[in-house]
Enzyme design. Structure first.
Site, PDB file in Angstrom:
ATOM      1  N   CYS A 128       1.519   3.637   9.916  1.00  0.00           N
ATOM      2  CA  CYS A 128       0.743   2.397   9.862  1.00  0.00           C
ATOM      3  C   CYS A 128       1.034   1.521  11.078  1.00  0.00           C
ATOM      4  O   CYS A 128       0.128   0.915  11.673  1.00  0.00           O
ATOM      5  CB  CYS A 128       1.023   1.643   8.567  1.00  0.00           C
ATOM      6  SG  CYS A 128       2.754   1.157   8.313  1.00  0.00           S
ATOM      7  N   ALA A 160       5.856  -2.078   0.475  1.00  0.00           N
ATOM      8  CA  ALA A 160       6.576  -0.848   0.834  1.00  0.00           C
ATOM      9  C   ALA A 160       7.003  -0.131  -0.438  1.00  0.00           C
ATOM     10  O   ALA A 160       7.975  -0.511  -1.092  1.00  0.00           O
ATOM     11  CB  ALA A 160       7.785  -1.173   1.691  1.00  0.00           C
ATOM     12  N   PRO A 162       7.972   3.514  -2.750  1.00  0.00           N
ATOM     13  CA  PRO A 162       9.036   4.518  -2.611  1.00  0.00           C
ATOM     14  C   PRO A 162       8.825   5.454  -1.433  1.00  0.00           C
ATOM     15  O   PRO A 162       9.772   5.774  -0.711  1.00  0.00           O
ATOM     16  CB  PRO A 162       8.970   5.286  -3.948  1.00  0.00           C
ATOM     17  CG  PRO A 162       8.359   4.323  -4.904  1.00  0.00           C
ATOM     18  CD  PRO A 162       7.375   3.522  -4.095  1.00  0.00           C
ATOM     19  N   GLY A 163       7.562   5.886  -1.211  1.00  0.00           N
ATOM     20  CA  GLY A 163       7.291   6.798  -0.110  1.00  0.00           C
ATOM     21  C   GLY A 163       7.586   6.173   1.236  1.00  0.00           C
ATOM     22  O   GLY A 163       8.201   6.795   2.111  1.00  0.00           O
ATOM     23  N   THR A 164       7.157   4.925   1.416  1.00  0.00           N
ATOM     24  CA  THR A 164       7.413   4.213   2.672  1.00  0.00           C
ATOM     25  C   THR A 164       8.905   4.079   2.911  1.00  0.00           C
ATOM     26  O   THR A 164       9.399   4.305   4.022  1.00  0.00           O
ATOM     27  CB  THR A 164       6.757   2.814   2.639  1.00  0.00           C
ATOM     28  OG1 THR A 164       5.349   2.964   2.468  1.00  0.00           O
ATOM     29  CG2 THR A 164       7.032   2.057   3.929  1.00  0.00           C
ATOM     30  N   ARG A 165       9.640   3.727   1.883  1.00  0.00           N
ATOM     31  CA  ARG A 165      11.087   3.515   2.022  1.00  0.00           C
ATOM     32  C   ARG A 165      11.813   4.827   2.321  1.00  0.00           C
ATOM     33  O   ARG A 165      12.772   4.857   3.090  1.00  0.00           O
ATOM     34  CB  ARG A 165      11.637   2.849   0.760  1.00  0.00           C
ATOM     35  CG  ARG A 165      11.114   1.419   0.582  1.00  0.00           C
ATOM     36  CD  ARG A 165      11.501   0.807  -0.754  1.00  0.00           C
ATOM     37  NE  ARG A 165      10.827  -0.464  -0.951  1.00  0.00           N
ATOM     38  CZ  ARG A 165      11.286  -1.646  -0.527  1.00  0.00           C
ATOM     39  NH1 ARG A 165      12.436  -1.691   0.117  1.00  0.00           N
ATOM     40  NH2 ARG A 165      10.606  -2.751  -0.736  1.00  0.00           N
ATOM     41  N   GLN A 166      11.345   5.911   1.732  1.00  0.00           N
ATOM     42  CA  GLN A 166      11.969   7.209   2.003  1.00  0.00           C
ATOM     43  C   GLN A 166      11.729   7.649   3.443  1.00  0.00           C
ATOM     44  O   GLN A 166      12.514   8.412   4.003  1.00  0.00           O
ATOM     45  CB  GLN A 166      11.394   8.274   1.059  1.00  0.00           C
ATOM     46  CG  GLN A 166      11.841   8.148  -0.386  1.00  0.00           C
ATOM     47  CD  GLN A 166      11.130   9.136  -1.295  1.00  0.00           C
ATOM     48  OE1 GLN A 166      10.714  10.204  -0.848  1.00  0.00           O
ATOM     49  NE2 GLN A 166      10.968   8.774  -2.553  1.00  0.00           N
TER      50      GLN A 166
END
Length: 293
Positions: A128, A160, A162-166
């Site tokens: 992004c 943000a 879970p996917g973004t944080r991972q």
């Protein structure tokens, strides 16, 4: 509605996958969303798909692969998952449009280099932060050499998932590479900040570049022109601070407001990625239809 469309599927019914689902259903000119798949039967995205009358499954990518009419698959999972999915999609002859930072295929930005990679089997939509900033760096690079580009992407913590944080590490690494490969900067760096402020802030991206020549008027014109191009598929994309010049440095700030399809308007970071996916998907699908006559 066109008579003929290309059947597509979405892998990953999280925030990004669900927002993309809404966009394809409402705005696509050349795609028919046939199925969305995940791995959790209780997924909110799958429940929404059922309400919209879209086929869905918690059987993961196998459920998508079992539908032989699917021509394009959007992967909205994680970088690690896409490495596995990419091979399966390739074997099945399904074109992959990757919304993770896995970067199995070439980096693509709709307004910068889509024409170069429309026929490859796997298209990577960068990150992004890259979709928001690479067009500006590319615009500046079209005027003069850029020796260094650094971006600071600030997004609302609430946007943000879970996917973004991972994928934080992959985000910074991939974004830095795209500044170099697609933006044409000699050296790139990316920083992401998750801001917990309430009410949540809109996505803001500060872009610092070191240029070889201070061609002020040409740089300003190129940046303004590029911002208008991005606005054609991301209406909430705004040039908040036009180019500021200081010796060899050029600083610009971009703000992105989401369209509010499924996600809140402060989730511009996710909206610009799904908007890019819709734009690229329609271009790919249109070309497929043209080849079929």
């Amino acid at each position: 509605m066109s008579q003929k469309r290309i059947n597509v599927g979405i892998i990953g019914p999280g925030n990004i996958g669900t927002d993309l689902m809404y966009k394809i259903v409402r705005y696509s000119k050349y795609m028919n969303l046939k199925i969305i798949v995940g791995i959790y039967a209780t997924s909110e995205g799958l429940k929404i798909a059922s309400k919209l009358g879209i086929a869905n499954s918690s059987g993961g990518i196998d459920a998508l692969l079992s539908d032989k009419s699917i021509r394009i698959a959007f992967d909205c999972t994680t970088a690690s998952a896409h490495f596995k999915n990419a091979e399966l999609l390739k074997e099945a002859g399904i074109k992959a449009i990757d919304l993770t930072p896995a970067a199995v295929g070439p980096y693509v930005c709709p307004v910068v280099n889509m024409g170069e990679h429309i026929d490859v089997p796997n298209i990577n939509l960068m990150t992004c932060g890259a979709q928001a900033t690479v067009p500006i760096v590319a615009a500046i690079s079209s005027v003069t050499g850029v020796t260094y580009a650094e971006i600071v992407a600030t997004i609302a913590s609430k946007s943000a998932g879970p996917g973004t944080r991972q994928n934080i590490d992959e985000f910074t690494q991939t974004t830095a590479r795209t500044l170099e490969i697609v933006g044409k900067a000699e050296k790139g760096k990316a920083i992401i900040i998750l801001n917990p402020a309430e009410p949540p802030i809109l996505m803001r991206n500060t872009i610092y570049t070191a240029v070889k020549e201070q061609k002020k008027d040409e740089i300003i014109a190129a940046v303004n022109k590029m911002a208008k191009k991005v606005q054609q598929y991301v209406p909430g994309y705004r040039l908040r601070v036009p180019p500021i010049f200081d010796d060899d440095k050029v600083t610009t700030m971009i703000e992105v407001e989401g369209a509010g399809e499924y996600l809140p308007k402060y989730s511009g970071n996710l909206d610009i990625e799904t908007s890019a996916a819709l734009a690229v998907g329609d271009l790919v699908a249109r070309k497929m239809l043209e080849k079929e006559g």
